[in-house]
Structures are given as structure tokens and as C-alpha cells.
Design an enzyme around this catalytic site. Structure first.
Site, PDB file in Angstrom:
ATOM      1  N   LYS A 131     -13.539   6.489  23.642  1.00  0.00           N
ATOM      2  CA  LYS A 131     -13.780   5.808  22.411  1.00  0.00           C
ATOM      3  C   LYS A 131     -13.958   4.180  22.580  1.00  0.00           C
ATOM      4  O   LYS A 131     -14.494   3.456  21.759  1.00  0.00           O
ATOM      5  CB  LYS A 131     -12.244   5.835  21.746  1.00  0.00           C
ATOM      6  CG  LYS A 131     -12.237   7.015  20.860  1.00  0.00           C
ATOM      7  CD  LYS A 131     -10.822   7.131  20.280  1.00  0.00           C
ATOM      8  CE  LYS A 131     -10.532   8.588  19.423  1.00  0.00           C
ATOM      9  NZ  LYS A 131      -9.147   8.490  18.671  1.00  0.00           N
TER      10      LYS A 131
ATOM     11  N   ASP B  39     -10.178   5.963  12.180  1.00  0.00           N
ATOM     12  CA  ASP B  39      -8.869   6.207  12.712  1.00  0.00           C
ATOM     13  C   ASP B  39      -7.702   5.298  11.962  1.00  0.00           C
ATOM     14  O   ASP B  39      -6.794   5.883  11.478  1.00  0.00           O
ATOM     15  CB  ASP B  39      -8.661   5.881  14.030  1.00  0.00           C
ATOM     16  CG  ASP B  39      -8.849   7.082  15.266  1.00  0.00           C
ATOM     17  OD1 ASP B  39      -9.235   8.231  14.663  1.00  0.00           O
ATOM     18  OD2 ASP B  39      -9.259   7.037  16.480  1.00  0.00           O
TER      19      ASP B  39
END
Ligand code: ATR
Length: 272
Positions: A65, A101
């Protein structure tokens, strides 16, 4: 017909292919969504091969990520604030990164009409997911955040980031969290503790029916943390809800239409 993917390592237990495939079926879309294992250290080659097959878009998960940021041609604001990417769009070889997210995390809190503004937060964990969560709490004007992590230095760094984006912040080693956590309105587990059925790492003394207990671990659904919080009658939020929230937003970025949330949820929970 286009191809989408999720990249990470390990990836074989990822639920993203099920969720997105169910959404394609529901919407009569003929796309495919695959899980593609890219080991740590092989991200550059992995991304090149995705470009070669003209991937339309992909999700990024552990451990890429943060590193994936280096391979983006364009960076959405959601991504630049957090410093991590979980959703990529391929526009003719130009990769644009987003982070869903944060909104995915906030989604179930908002759906329940729970208040974040002015709240005191205890956050367990200081990894990529924790960073997106901190940004979410800052966006919604929480009052303060205490970051508890196994590696204290990472807690310190994240506390500094929290401060920078407007939250009062403290950090502590996860072993030294106070025994009575009554002063916190919201407790979030953003570590991977629970994935292997480990015990809740802190005492839940002081948790009560007004406390929000949110675990981002979604497998198993009922972690020891959530079980113990439920015994205290806390408000429980499950990890699968964040998973669905981020997936729905990724779907909307890729396809430009509202995600079929209920079909995605049914696929995830395994109910017809
Ligand atoms: P993610 O992208 O899901 O946040 P990550 O960046 O690898 O994944 O972060 C994992 C988090 O879980 C970290 O806070 C990690 O603590 P460290 O910073 O000390 O590594 C935490 N974690 C993982 N396993 C743990 C364990 N057994 N006990 C305590 N904390 C753990």
C-alpha cells in the site's frame, strides 16, 4: 470486457474477487476480477506485467500500500494525505491512485449515525490501515487520539502525523495501555491481532454501552476483542463492514455507477 485485480502477498484468502465478481453479476457486467500475488520486492515488475495485460484497475493490499505510491503517475487527494494507495485506475498506461480505506472505514460509523466529532479515540496499531483511519478521524473532527502499538516508534510517528492533521495525540506501547479505558468513546483495533484467534491485547475494563468498539479484522468476524466488547454491551462494528465500504467506493471509481452494496454484502457473508 475488462480485467481488474487485487495485488498483495499473501493474497489467496482475499475476499475482494468474490465481492467484485458478485457486483459484476448483479450489474450484468462482463468484467473479471483476479487475485494476483506479488511478493514484497517485486512490485515494479508486477505492475509492469499488469500494464502489459491492459488491466483496467486494481486494488492494492498488504504489503504494497505504501510502496505502490512510487509507481503512480497521478495521485488523488485521498491518497496524498494518507500516503498509501489501495485503488488504482489504469488510463491508457497512466496509473492514478486513490485511497478508499478512509471512507470505507467511516462508512459503517456514518450508517449508524454515530458521532465522531469531539470524541476521544484509542487506536491499536500504526500500519497502513491505521494511517487511513487517523486521517478519517481528523476529517470528522475527533478531539483526540491515543495510538498504541507493539513497535513504539511507529506509534510515535503516527501520533506526529495525527498532530499535524489536527488531532490531539499521544502514543503508548500496546502493553502499557491503561487498565481502565473508560475515557475513550471509540476503540479501534487496526492491528492484525485476532486474525489467528489471538486474545484481545488490552483490558476492556471501563467499556460500556456508549463505547464504540470497531475491529478491522474481518476473518474471523467475531474476534476476541469484539466478543469481550459485546459482553460490556458496547456498540460493535465489524471488520467486514469496512471491507465492503472500501470495495464499494473502489467499484464506483472504476465503473462510475453506484455499487450494488447488498449483492456485495451477500457474497461476503455467504448468504443467498
Ligand atoms: P495494515 O496495512 O493492515 O495496517 P501493517 O502495515 O503490516 O498492515 O500493520 C500491521 C499492524 O499490526 C502494525 O501496527 C503491527 O505492529 P508493529 O508496528 O509493531 O509491527 C500490528 N501487529 C501485527 N501483529 C502483531 C502482534 N502479534 N502483536 C501486536 N501487534 C501486531
Amino acid at each position: 470486457m475488462s480485467t481488474y485485480a487485487v495485488i498483495g502477498d499473501p493474497i489467496d484468502h482475499s475476499l475482494s474477487p468474490n465481492i467484485h465478481s458478485a457486483a459484476f453479476r448483479e450489474m450484468n457486467m462482463e468484467h473479471t476480477y483476479i487475485a494476483y500475488r506479488i511478493p514484497k520486492g517485486e512490485l515494479e515488475e508486477g505492475v509492469e506485467s499488469l500494464k502489459k495485460i491492459k488491466i483496467a484497475g486494481f486494488n492494492v493490499t498488504i504489503p504494497h500500500k505504501i510502496e505502490m505510491m512510487r509507481f503512480l503517475d497521478k495521485i488523488d487527494e485521498s491518497c496524498s494525505i494518507i500516503g498509501a494507495v489501495n485503488t488504482v485506475v489504469n488510463e491508457n498506461g497512466m496509473l492514478k491512485g486513490y485511497n478508499t480505506d478512509m471512507d470505507g472505514f467511516l462508512d459503517p460509523i456514518k450508517k449508524r449515525n454515530l458521532q465522531i466529532e469531539g470524541s476521544r479515540v484509542l487506536l491499536l496499531g500504526a500500519g497502513g490501515a491505521a494511517r487511513a483511519i487517523v486521517a478519517g478521524f481528523a476529517k470528522e473532527h475527533a478531539k483526540s487520539i491515543t495510538i498504541a502499538n507493539r513497535t513504539t516508534n511507529k506509534a510515535k510517528e503516527l501520533a506526529e502525523f495525527s498532530q499535524k492533521i489536527g488531532l490531539e495525540s499521544k502514543f503508548v506501547n500496546i502493553d502499557n495501555v491503561e487498565n481502565n479505558v473508560e475515557k475513550y468513546n471509540i476503540i479501534v483495533n487496526a492491528t492484525s491481532i485476532g486474525l489467528k484467534n489471538e486474545q484481545c491485547p488490552i483490558s476492556l475494563e471501563g467499556v460500556n454501552k456508549n463505547t464504540i468498539a470497531y475491529d478491522i479484522v474481518y476473518m474471523p468476524m467475531n474476534t476476541d476483542f469484539l466478543k469481550k466488547a459485546r459482553e460490556k454491551e458496547a456498540i460493535i462494528i465489524y471488520g467486514y463492514e469496512m471491507l465492503l465500504g472500501q470495495a464499494a467506493r473502489a467499484f464506483e471509481i472504476w465503473h462510475g455507477v453506484e455499487a450494488p452494496y447488498n449483492a456485495m454484502k451477500r457474497a461476503l457473508l455467504g448468504v443467498a
